[in-house]
Scaffold this motif. Structure first.
Motif, PDB file in Angstrom:
ATOM      1  N   GLN A 102       6.674   3.906  -7.413  1.00 18.07           N
ATOM      2  CA  GLN A 102       5.528   3.890  -6.691  1.00 18.07           C
ATOM      3  C   GLN A 102       4.283   3.615  -7.589  1.00 18.07           C
ATOM      4  O   GLN A 102       4.265   3.840  -8.660  1.00 18.07           O
ATOM      5  N   GLY A 103       3.433   2.737  -6.947  1.00 18.98           N
ATOM      6  CA  GLY A 103       2.079   2.534  -7.479  1.00 18.98           C
ATOM      7  C   GLY A 103       1.191   1.555  -7.006  1.00 18.98           C
ATOM      8  O   GLY A 103       1.582   1.222  -5.607  1.00 18.98           O
ATOM      9  N   SER A 104       0.271   0.947  -7.341  1.00 20.76           N
ATOM     10  CA  SER A 104      -0.685   0.136  -6.673  1.00 20.76           C
ATOM     11  C   SER A 104       0.316  -1.001  -6.457  1.00 20.76           C
ATOM     12  O   SER A 104       1.057  -1.620  -6.974  1.00 20.76           O
ATOM     13  N   PRO A 105      -0.482  -1.841  -5.539  1.00 23.18           N
ATOM     14  CA  PRO A 105       0.513  -3.379  -5.277  1.00 23.18           C
ATOM     15  C   PRO A 105       0.493  -3.979  -6.629  1.00 23.18           C
ATOM     16  O   PRO A 105       1.273  -4.716  -6.753  1.00 23.18           O
ATOM     17  N   GLU A 106      -0.696  -4.078  -7.348  1.00 23.05           N
ATOM     18  CA  GLU A 106      -0.763  -5.178  -8.553  1.00 23.05           C
ATOM     19  C   GLU A 106       0.402  -4.185  -9.620  1.00 23.05           C
ATOM     20  O   GLU A 106       1.016  -5.184 -10.393  1.00 23.05           O
ATOM     21  N   GLU A 107       0.393  -3.047  -9.709  1.00 22.00           N
ATOM     22  CA  GLU A 107       1.481  -2.409 -10.676  1.00 22.00           C
ATOM     23  C   GLU A 107       2.976  -2.759 -10.191  1.00 22.00           C
ATOM     24  O   GLU A 107       3.903  -2.861 -10.961  1.00 22.00           O
ATOM     25  N   ILE A 108       3.267  -2.605  -8.722  1.00 20.02           N
ATOM     26  CA  ILE A 108       4.507  -2.991  -8.484  1.00 20.02           C
ATOM     27  C   ILE A 108       4.801  -4.255  -8.664  1.00 20.02           C
ATOM     28  O   ILE A 108       5.842  -4.615  -9.062  1.00 20.02           O
ATOM     29  N   TYR A 109       3.830  -5.517  -8.481  1.00 19.47           N
ATOM     30  CA  TYR A 109       4.224  -6.774  -8.359  1.00 19.47           C
ATOM     31  C   TYR A 109       4.317  -7.092  -9.916  1.00 19.47           C
ATOM     32  O   TYR A 109       5.168  -8.022  -9.993  1.00 19.47           O
ATOM     33  N   ASN A 110       3.480  -6.685 -10.724  1.00 23.63           N
ATOM     34  CA  ASN A 110       3.472  -7.220 -12.031  1.00 23.63           C
ATOM     35  C   ASN A 110       4.501  -6.361 -13.131  1.00 23.63           C
ATOM     36  O   ASN A 110       4.636  -6.901 -14.227  1.00 23.63           O
ATOM     37  N   ARG A 111       4.351  -5.098 -12.599  1.00 23.31           N
ATOM     38  CA  ARG A 111       5.251  -4.266 -13.594  1.00 23.31           C
ATOM     39  C   ARG A 111       6.269  -3.442 -12.886  1.00 23.31           C
ATOM     40  O   ARG A 111       6.264  -2.056 -12.869  1.00 23.31           O
ATOM     41  N   PRO A 112       7.128  -4.232 -12.332  1.00 25.94           N
ATOM     42  CA  PRO A 112       8.358  -3.481 -11.759  1.00 25.94           C
ATOM     43  C   PRO A 112       9.121  -2.595 -12.914  1.00 25.94           C
ATOM     44  O   PRO A 112       9.147  -3.392 -14.015  1.00 25.94           O
ATOM     45  N   ALA A 113       9.538  -1.499 -12.319  1.00 24.35           N
ATOM     46  CA  ALA A 113      10.186  -0.795 -13.575  1.00 24.35           C
ATOM     47  C   ALA A 113      11.791  -0.752 -13.406  1.00 24.35           C
ATOM     48  O   ALA A 113      12.354  -0.785 -14.563  1.00 24.35           O
ATOM     49  N   THR A 114      12.510  -1.302 -12.507  1.00 26.07           N
ATOM     50  CA  THR A 114      13.893  -1.567 -12.700  1.00 26.07           C
ATOM     51  C   THR A 114      14.176  -2.920 -11.800  1.00 26.07           C
ATOM     52  O   THR A 114      13.278  -3.592 -11.080  1.00 26.07           O
TER      53      THR A 114
END
Length: 319
Positions: free
Chosen positions: A214-226
């Motif tokens: 979970q995170g901001s759209p920018e975090e999910i788009y630019n820094r996916p964790a898996t």
């Protein structure tokens, strides 16, 4: 902002099947969150539980400090907007919007209906019948019908999936405007990453009934964790590394035409300003996007390519 909607240890089952195991989720007042994931990930099941349409096996649901875990839907102050609009075909726009208020014998009914129609830009359509409206207009009626009830939380279940591409874009902007103007807390369920990225304050990516990231759209788009999240937001080349992490590239980050590797073109499609290629390589299937003005490669052709390390994203794990 303090937590306004709280799910604690929420477990949801269908018979012997556990659809959502012990979910914890906090939503702030006035926040617009998107539950994002493929079919069967638990996003709609979670929404149904918040609405009161599905009783949890365990855990609690709190809205505005009130435990509503066992409270019936009609007493939760939660609005619902469905994919199918669910309008009454024999009632006018005005009467559709007024329906819930009439059932509750609301004294200021007329004023609230007119305010609701104005909010969604349909003041001049009050006397129309649903069949006389476009899909986007019908969705606005459904939205107004929920808003006039002044819900504490507005739940939207894939509300744009029945619209064409242009109307989907218009309705995204409309939903953002309405949410900003009303300040209502929204939970938007979708499998479309573009919708989630363009709408949400925060994205909850779900997989197997659990929160994958979970995170901001920018975090999910630019820094996916898996790898699961990366693939869902467009990183289509994912290569595991020896240390247990993985590297991921978007098709636009793959350099085609030069480099230390070779691949055989399996597929190519023209997409206006670019060509999309699918390559059979030593790493498996690789997808690459190349500007349309570059020389084209045909199916069966062997081409060189590179996977620049500096254009990759490092993932916590491949899957």
């Amino acid at each position: 902002m303090s937590d306004y909607v709280s799910l604690q240890g929420l477990t949801l089952t269908y018979g012997d099947t556990v659809a959502v195991p012990a979910l914890d989720l906090e939503i702030a007042k006035g926040e617009l969150i998107c539950l994002l994931g493929p079919s069967g990930c638990g996003k709609t099941t979670t929404m149904r539980a918040i609405a009161g349409l599905l009783n949890p096996s365990s855990g609690t649901i709190t809205i505005d400090g009130r435990d509503v875990t066992r409270v019936p839907p009609s007493r939760r102050e939660v609005g619902l907007v469905f994919q199918s609009y669910a309008l009454f075909p024999h009632l006018s726009v005005y009467d559709n919007v007024a329906f819930g208020l009439k059932m509750k014998k609301t004294p200021d009914l007329d004023a609230r209906v007119k305010e609701g129609l104005a909010t969604v830009g349909l003041s001049d359509f009050a006397s129309r019948m649903p069949a006389e409206l476009s899909g986007g207009q019908q969705q606005r009626v459904a939205l107004a019908r929920s808003l006039v009830m002044q819900p504490k939380v507005l739940l939207l279940d894939e509300p744009l999936s029945n619209l064409d591409a242009r109307l989907r874009l218009e309705m995204r902007m409309e939903l953002q405007r309405v949410q900003r103007e009303t300040g209502v807390t929204m939970v938007f369920v979708t499998h479309d990453q573009a919708e989630a990225l363009s709408l949400a304050d925060r994205i909850i990516v779900m997989r197997g009934g659990r929160i994958e990231q979970q995170g901001s759209p920018e975090e999910i788009y630019n820094r996916p964790a898996t790898g699961f999240v990366a693939d869902f937001v467009g990183f289509e080349t994912i290569l595991p590394q020896e240390d247990g992490t993985a590297l991921a590239w978007r098709p636009s980050a793959v350099e085609l035409g030069s480099g230390p590797y070779e691949g055989r073109v399996q597929g190519v499609s023209f997409a206006g300003e670019r060509r999309d290629y699918v390559l059979d390589t030593q790493f498996g299937q690789i997808k690459a996007d190349v500007a349309a003005e570059r020389p084209a490669h045909g199916i069966g052709e062997t081409v060189a390519f590179d996977l620049p390390r500096e254009r990759a994203v490092t993932l916590e794990r491949a899957k």
